[in-house]
Design a protein around this motif. Structure first.
Motif, short mmCIF file in Angstrom:
data_model
loop_
_atom_site.label_atom_id
_atom_site.label_comp_id
_atom_site.label_asym_id
_atom_site.label_seq_id
_atom_site.Cartn_x
_atom_site.Cartn_y
_atom_site.Cartn_z
N ALA A 193 0.84 -1.21 0.00
CA ALA A 193 0.00 0.00 0.00
C ALA A 193 0.87 1.25 0.00
O ALA A 193 2.08 1.18 0.16
N GLU A 194 0.20 2.38 -0.15
CA GLU A 194 0.85 3.69 -0.11
C GLU A 194 0.07 4.56 0.86
O GLU A 194 -1.15 4.66 0.76
N VAL A 195 0.78 5.17 1.83
CA VAL A 195 0.14 5.99 2.85
C VAL A 195 0.95 7.26 3.08
O VAL A 195 2.15 7.30 2.82
N GLU A 196 0.28 8.30 3.59
CA GLU A 196 0.98 9.52 3.96
C GLU A 196 1.51 9.38 5.37
O GLU A 196 0.85 8.83 6.25
N THR A 197 2.72 9.87 5.60
CA THR A 197 3.34 9.83 6.92
C THR A 197 4.34 10.97 7.04
O THR A 197 4.52 11.74 6.10
N LYS A 198 4.99 11.05 8.17
CA LYS A 198 6.02 12.06 8.39
C LYS A 198 7.32 11.39 8.82
O LYS A 198 7.30 10.39 9.54
N LEU A 199 8.43 11.97 8.39
CA LEU A 199 9.75 11.55 8.87
C LEU A 199 10.00 12.33 10.16
O LEU A 199 10.00 13.55 10.15
N SER A 200 10.17 11.62 11.27
CA SER A 200 10.33 12.30 12.55
C SER A 200 11.27 11.52 13.45
O SER A 200 11.70 10.42 13.10
N ASP A 201 11.55 12.07 14.60
CA ASP A 201 12.27 11.38 15.66
C ASP A 201 13.45 10.57 15.15
O ASP A 201 13.45 9.34 15.20
N ILE A 202 14.46 11.24 14.65
CA ILE A 202 15.63 10.54 14.09
C ILE A 202 16.45 9.98 15.23
O ILE A 202 16.85 10.70 16.15
N ASP A 203 16.71 8.66 15.19
CA ASP A 203 17.46 8.01 16.26
C ASP A 203 18.97 8.23 16.09
O ASP A 203 19.40 8.81 15.09
N PRO A 204 19.78 7.81 17.06
CA PRO A 204 21.24 8.03 16.98
C PRO A 204 21.91 7.38 15.76
O PRO A 204 23.03 7.74 15.40
N TRP A 205 21.24 6.45 15.12
CA TRP A 205 21.80 5.77 13.95
C TRP A 205 21.33 6.40 12.64
O TRP A 205 21.58 5.88 11.57
N GLY A 206 20.60 7.52 12.73
CA GLY A 206 20.17 8.24 11.54
C GLY A 206 18.91 7.70 10.89
O GLY A 206 18.62 8.02 9.74
N ARG A 207 18.14 6.90 11.61
CA ARG A 207 16.91 6.31 11.07
C ARG A 207 15.69 7.11 11.50
O ARG A 207 15.35 7.12 12.68
N PRO A 208 14.99 7.77 10.56
CA PRO A 208 13.78 8.51 10.95
C PRO A 208 12.61 7.56 11.23
O PRO A 208 12.50 6.50 10.63
N ARG A 209 11.77 7.97 12.15
CA ARG A 209 10.57 7.22 12.50
C ARG A 209 9.46 7.60 11.54
O ARG A 209 9.37 8.75 11.09
N VAL A 210 8.61 6.63 11.23
CA VAL A 210 7.37 6.86 10.48
C VAL A 210 6.25 6.21 11.27
O VAL A 210 6.47 5.24 12.00
N GLU A 211 5.04 6.76 11.16
CA GLU A 211 3.93 6.18 11.90
C GLU A 211 2.61 6.65 11.32
O GLU A 211 2.57 7.60 10.54
N GLY A 212 1.56 5.96 11.72
CA GLY A 212 0.24 6.35 11.27
C GLY A 212 -0.85 5.56 11.99
O GLY A 212 -0.57 4.61 12.72
N PHE A 213 -2.09 5.97 11.77
CA PHE A 213 -3.25 5.28 12.31
C PHE A 213 -4.18 4.94 11.15
O PHE A 213 -4.27 5.68 10.19
N GLY A 214 -4.84 3.80 11.25
CA GLY A 214 -5.74 3.39 10.18
C GLY A 214 -5.04 2.39 9.27
O GLY A 214 -4.27 1.56 9.73
N ALA A 215 -5.30 2.49 7.98
CA ALA A 215 -4.72 1.55 7.02
C ALA A 215 -3.20 1.57 7.10
O ALA A 215 -2.58 2.63 7.09
N ALA A 216 -2.61 0.39 7.19
CA ALA A 216 -1.15 0.26 7.28
C ALA A 216 -0.56 0.03 5.89
O ALA A 216 -1.23 -0.47 5.00
N PRO A 217 0.73 0.37 5.72
CA PRO A 217 1.37 0.14 4.43
C PRO A 217 1.93 -1.29 4.32
O PRO A 217 2.94 -1.53 3.68
N PHE A 218 1.27 -2.22 4.97
CA PHE A 218 1.65 -3.64 4.88
C PHE A 218 0.40 -4.48 5.14
O PHE A 218 -0.60 -3.97 5.65
#
Length: 125
Positions: A89-114
């Motif tokens: 699937a394709e969903v809208e999300t935001k790149l946020s909360d970058i961890d110490p390893w440089g990986r941004p978090r993505v999240e959402g509610f409702g339909a998942a992209p899997f």
């Protein structure tokens, strides 16, 4: 699936390259994805998980985009709202909360992209 099917604001798309394992991993997905943003598309790898939240009555999904120079450039350039496309699937999300390893978090509610398991395993066997 021959054509993309529309489900609300989300678009279910045929995506995996031949030979790419895109099977659901319980309620989650590990594999290739695309970040679609104003400047184009960026190929990435993601690790996503989710669960049904009985208090809100909605499905909550979340995960991380693997660190990569292209992802760092997006974040540094201010591209925080993106569309995340997986083989499911394709969903809208935001790149946020970058961890110490440089990986941004993505999240959402409702339909998942899997693919989400929607049955309970029969444990009578």
């Amino acid at each position: 699936m021959d054509e993309a099917d529309s489900v609300g604001d989300n678009v279910v798309v045929p995506f995996p390259a031949p030979g790419v394992d895109a099977e659901p991993d319980d309620d989650g997905y590990d594999g290739p994805a695309q970040l679609i943003h104003a400047d184009g598309e960026t190929q990435v790898r993601v690790t996503l998980r989710g669960h049904f939240d009985p208090i809100s009555g909605r499905y909550s999904w979340y995960g991380r985009v693997a660190a990569a120079p292209e992802v760092a450039e997006l974040v540094a350039g201010g591209a925080r709202t993106v569309r995340l496309r997986t083989p499911h699937a394709e969903v809208e999300t935001k790149l946020s909360d970058i961890d110490p390893w440089g990986r941004p978090r993505v999240e959402g509610f409702g339909a998942a992209p899997f693919a989400v398991l929607d049955t309970v395993p029969d444990d009578t066997a």
